[in-house]
Scaffold this motif. Structure first.
Motif, PDB file in Angstrom:
ATOM      1  N   TRP A  79       0.864  -1.184   0.000  1.00 23.26           N
ATOM      2  CA  TRP A  79       0.000   0.000   0.000  1.00 23.26           C
ATOM      3  C   TRP A  79       0.898   1.230   0.000  1.00 23.26           C
ATOM      4  O   TRP A  79       1.790   1.360   0.835  1.00 23.26           O
ATOM      5  N   PHE A  80       0.667   2.137  -0.950  1.00 19.92           N
ATOM      6  CA  PHE A  80       1.532   3.302  -1.144  1.00 19.92           C
ATOM      7  C   PHE A  80       0.673   4.561  -1.181  1.00 19.92           C
ATOM      8  O   PHE A  80      -0.387   4.578  -1.817  1.00 19.92           O
ATOM      9  N   THR A  81       1.155   5.618  -0.501  1.00 19.39           N
ATOM     10  CA  THR A  81       0.465   6.913  -0.510  1.00 19.39           C
ATOM     11  C   THR A  81       1.434   7.988  -0.964  1.00 19.39           C
ATOM     12  O   THR A  81       2.510   8.154  -0.373  1.00 19.39           O
ATOM     13  N   GLY A  82       1.078   8.724  -2.031  1.00 22.79           N
ATOM     14  CA  GLY A  82       1.922   9.788  -2.547  1.00 22.79           C
ATOM     15  C   GLY A  82       1.788  11.066  -1.743  1.00 22.79           C
ATOM     16  O   GLY A  82       0.926  11.198  -0.858  1.00 22.79           O
ATOM     17  N   ILE A  83       2.620  12.050  -2.060  1.00 25.02           N
ATOM     18  CA  ILE A  83       2.612  13.298  -1.303  1.00 25.02           C
ATOM     19  C   ILE A  83       1.340  14.116  -1.548  1.00 25.02           C
ATOM     20  O   ILE A  83       0.998  14.993  -0.754  1.00 25.02           O
ATOM     21  N   ASP A  84       0.623  13.809  -2.636  1.00 21.20           N
ATOM     22  CA  ASP A  84      -0.637  14.487  -2.907  1.00 21.20           C
ATOM     23  C   ASP A  84      -1.841  13.684  -2.426  1.00 21.20           C
ATOM     24  O   ASP A  84      -2.988  14.029  -2.713  1.00 21.20           O
ATOM     25  N   GLY A  85      -1.592  12.604  -1.696  1.00 20.92           N
ATOM     26  CA  GLY A  85      -2.675  11.776  -1.185  1.00 20.92           C
ATOM     27  C   GLY A  85      -3.098  10.652  -2.102  1.00 20.92           C
ATOM     28  O   GLY A  85      -3.958   9.842  -1.729  1.00 20.92           O
ATOM     29  N   THR A  86      -2.511  10.559  -3.293  1.00 19.68           N
ATOM     30  CA  THR A  86      -2.850   9.466  -4.206  1.00 19.68           C
ATOM     31  C   THR A  86      -2.479   8.127  -3.568  1.00 19.68           C
ATOM     32  O   THR A  86      -1.379   7.974  -3.038  1.00 19.68           O
ATOM     33  N   GLU A  87      -3.403   7.162  -3.631  1.00 18.32           N
ATOM     34  CA  GLU A  87      -3.183   5.871  -2.998  1.00 18.32           C
ATOM     35  C   GLU A  87      -3.089   4.761  -4.039  1.00 18.32           C
ATOM     36  O   GLU A  87      -3.798   4.783  -5.048  1.00 18.32           O
ATOM     37  N   PHE A  88      -2.203   3.811  -3.759  1.00 21.16           N
ATOM     38  CA  PHE A  88      -2.003   2.663  -4.634  1.00 21.16           C
ATOM     39  C   PHE A  88      -2.067   1.391  -3.797  1.00 21.16           C
ATOM     40  O   PHE A  88      -1.625   1.360  -2.641  1.00 21.16           O
TER      41      PHE A  88
END
Length: 676
Positions: free
Chosen positions: A417-426
């Motif tokens: 589970w990955f969360t980017g600095i803009d809140g995008t989740e993978f």
């Protein structure tokens, strides 16, 4: 750091507090000399030994979890002979593993041409996420307490951990039982070294104690060296080493083989570095800058060293934190304050099941990475975070199918589970698998081979520059995957051992961690051959290794200034080392050398070829029996021909915007070690 103090850093004088620290630690080391009379006299034990083990890197599977054939192991005896002061020293005896960089804080490690950020790297089981800043080194550590290094080249077992796209590296440090001699409850050593090139001191102090059930160890290391001179006699700015290192360990041993261990370590490196620390200079005239790097780690583990039946557990929980502070990062005419912090928690629960013809290691592991970047660049100034969590299930079998046939195979499943600095989740998942085999076709001849594929997942980006040059975009961000193959043979003729293998590694969608477009990737391929030969005398040895490595990114040779997070051009590298011991006299001497042949690959993108260089080193040790074998005097003569050269993995040689570091010129390192 206060700006008005910055000019003081460009003088040749060491700061007052470092002189005080050096004096105190040196005093403690010298104070250990009276303990010489109390040291055990083990001269008679040493004199009975008939064979000098090679000061070399081996690839034998003598231990259950040792690297597979074609891999690399550096054991404690080898490390003692090398007396490493940096990772470049640690891997100096094998052409398949290369380290470049002028100072420990800028050194990067490459395995078969692949940067170690594409490998699973651990120190005492602690995951290394080295994504702070691409102008720094990758695995930044003090090698003074290393006990063993295991490198899986390309094909990695499932239990080596997640993200092993190009293999794995496991560093293990020493315990109190490695320091305290059998039959004693207390021991340690003090050591001091002087480098004639950088005109500075380094000091080490280790104290350890043990009883039947409890062990404890404390280690301190301090460097106070100035900028070194290269082979042209010129001082190289930004190469002074003022790092400090500390390690503490505690262990409890049960009567039935249970062992609980806890450790904590801390490293600091602060000083003036070039505007981009991995380059000698920028041709645009950017000023040197103050940089602070700190790394803290701690962990606990449990193993059963005398397993009973099917219960053979291994449990670990580890934490690490790296901090980077660049108060005045120059970009064009402007200066910015950039900070980075990367925290990692990782753990494992596993059990080795005995299946009669071998063992099957099965378990679950996890990690949680959290990276934070802060800067003050205009409208995008602020603090940003990326997060990544991974849980993996694995199983790896290591079996002796017959007296001649051995195999290792396994697989793992990872969910991320990955969360980017803009809140995008993978939410990603993937399988990894590997298979390796070796067969003795003759009593002295073994054929081996292996193949594997690894799920790479989504890596944390370069946190020092989150949203620095632009707003980061996560469109089409997708996991990477590797495909790795190797095949070779090993032949032994009495005292002579020959080994050779061919390898091929391909990483699809190998991520550039510094790009604002997080899906900026390259298809990275490395291929080549590794050869080695060792001849063992009774009290001496000679060994040579050769590696021919071709590296391509999207089918073309990679430019060195854009090779961060990927790989570097290597070509043909040959190493030669030898050693001889006179045990009755307490003497040991040896040499090492490296020859890197001309590489024409840069001509393919319009640059000059990489020049040939040859560098040779000598060392000698004396441990006099008259001092109870407790004092060791050593001299290392490095780059004895005073060559002006850049190590093959040092970047910046192929751009009009950068100047590469030149490695140190002739250096004599004088050291004294007192064991008590």
């Amino acid at each position: 750091m206060p700006q008005h103090l910055l000019p003081l850093l460009f003088t040749t004088h060491l700061p007052l507090q470092r002189w005080i620290r050096t004096t105190l630690l040196t005093g403690v080391s010298i104070a250990a000399f009276p303990c010489v009379s109390l040291a055990q006299d083990n001269g008679s034990e040493n004199s009975t030994a008939a064979k000098l083990d090679p000061i070399t890197i081996t690839a034998d599977r003598e231990a259950e979890n040792a690297p597979l054939p074609g891999g690399v192991t550096i054991d404690q005896e080898t490390l003692d002979a090398i007396a490493p002061r940096s990772l470049k020293d640690v891997f100096s005896g094998d052409a398949a593993v290369n380290v470049g960089g002028a100072s420990p804080v800028t050194q990067k490690t490459y395995v078969q041409g692949i940067e170690d950020t594409k490998l699973n790297v651990t120190i005492d089981g602690t995951r290394q996420n080295n994504s702070n800043y691409h102008h720094l080194g990758t695995t930044i550590m003090d090698p003074g307490m290393l006990k063993q290094v295991d490198v899986e080249t390309g094909v990695a077992p499932a239990d080596s951990g997640p993200g092993a796209l190009g293999g794995s590296i496991a560093y293990e440090t020493r315990d109190a039982r490695d320091i305290v001699e059998p039959g004693r409850t207390f021991g340690g050593y003090g050591k001091i070294a002087y480098d004639t090139n950088s005109q500075g001191l380094s000091e080490w102090l280790t104290i350890a104690g043990r009883s039947d059930s409890v062990e404890a160890l404390a280690y301190l290391q301090n460097n106070n060296t100035n900028n070194y001179r290269d082979g042209n006699g010129d001082k190289v700015p930004g190469t002074a080493n003022g790092s400090e290192n500390g390690l503490g360990k505690f262990a409890f041993n049960g009567h039935d083989g249970e062992r609980f261990e806890a450790f904590a370590s801390h490293l600091e490196d602060e000083g003036v570095r070039p505007a981009r620390p991995n380059f000698g200079a920028l041709t645009g005239g950017q000023n040197p800058q103050w940089i602070s790097y700190k790394k803290t780690a701690m962990g606990v583990s449990y193993v059963d060293e005398i397993p009973n039946g099917q219960l053979d557990p291994e449990l670990s929980l580890n934490y690490s934190k790296s901090e980077l502070d660049v108060p005045r990062l120059q970009s064009g005419p402007n200066y910015f304050h950039n900070q980075s912090e990367v925290e990692t928690i990782n753990g494992k629960v596993a059990n080795n099941f005995d299946v009669g013809i071998g063992k099957v290691n099965t378990g679950i592991d996890f990690y949680h990475d959290e990276a934070t970047g802060t800067h003050d660049n205009g409208a995008r100034a602020g603090t940003y975070k990326e997060k990544s969590t991974n849980i993996g299930l694995f199983s790896q079998a290591r079996l002796n199918l017959t007296d001649r046939w051995r195999t290792s195979f396994g697989g793992r499943f990872d969910r991320q589970w990955f969360t980017g600095i803009d809140g995008t989740e993978f939410d990603e998942q993937g399988l990894s698998a590997n298979a390796n085999t070796e067969y003795d076709i003759l009593p002295n001849t073994t054929l081996y081979g292996g193949a594997g594929t690894a799920f790479g997942g989504l890596p944390i980006g370069e946190s020092a520059i989150y949203n620095f040059t632009g707003v980061w975009d996560y469109s089409d961000f997708a996991p990477s995957r590797s495909f790795n193959y190797k095949a070779g043979s090993r032949v032994t003729f009495d005292r002579l051992t020959l080994d050779g293998n061919v390898f091929y590694n391909r990483i699809e969608r190998s991520h550039d961690l510094s790009s604002v477009d997080r899906q900026t990737t390259a298809d990275l391929v490395t291929r080549g051959i590794n050869l080695s030969g060792t001849y063992q005398f009774d009290t001496a040895y000679i060994r040579t290794t050769y590696s021919h490595t071709i590296v391509r990114a999207d089918g073309a040779p990679p430019v060195s200034t854009a090779s961060a997070w990927q790989g570097v051009l290597l070509g043909d590298i040959i190493t030669l080392d030898a050693g001889k011991e006179w045990r009755d006299l307490g003497l040991r001497a040896g040499m090492s050398s490296e020859l890197a042949l001309r590489n024409d690959d840069p001509k393919k993108y319009g640059e000059q070829p990489i020049d040939t260089y040859f560098v040779a080193n000598l060392y000698g040790e004396w441990t006099p029996e008259m001092l109870s074998n407790a004092v060791t005097l050593r001299i290392d003569a490095n780059n004895i021909f005073d060559r002006a050269y850049s190590n093959r993995t040092t970047t910046g040689y192929d751009s009009i915007r950068t100047e590469p570091y030149l490695d140190p010129g002739r250096s004599f390192i004088l050291s004294a070690k007192v064991t008590f």
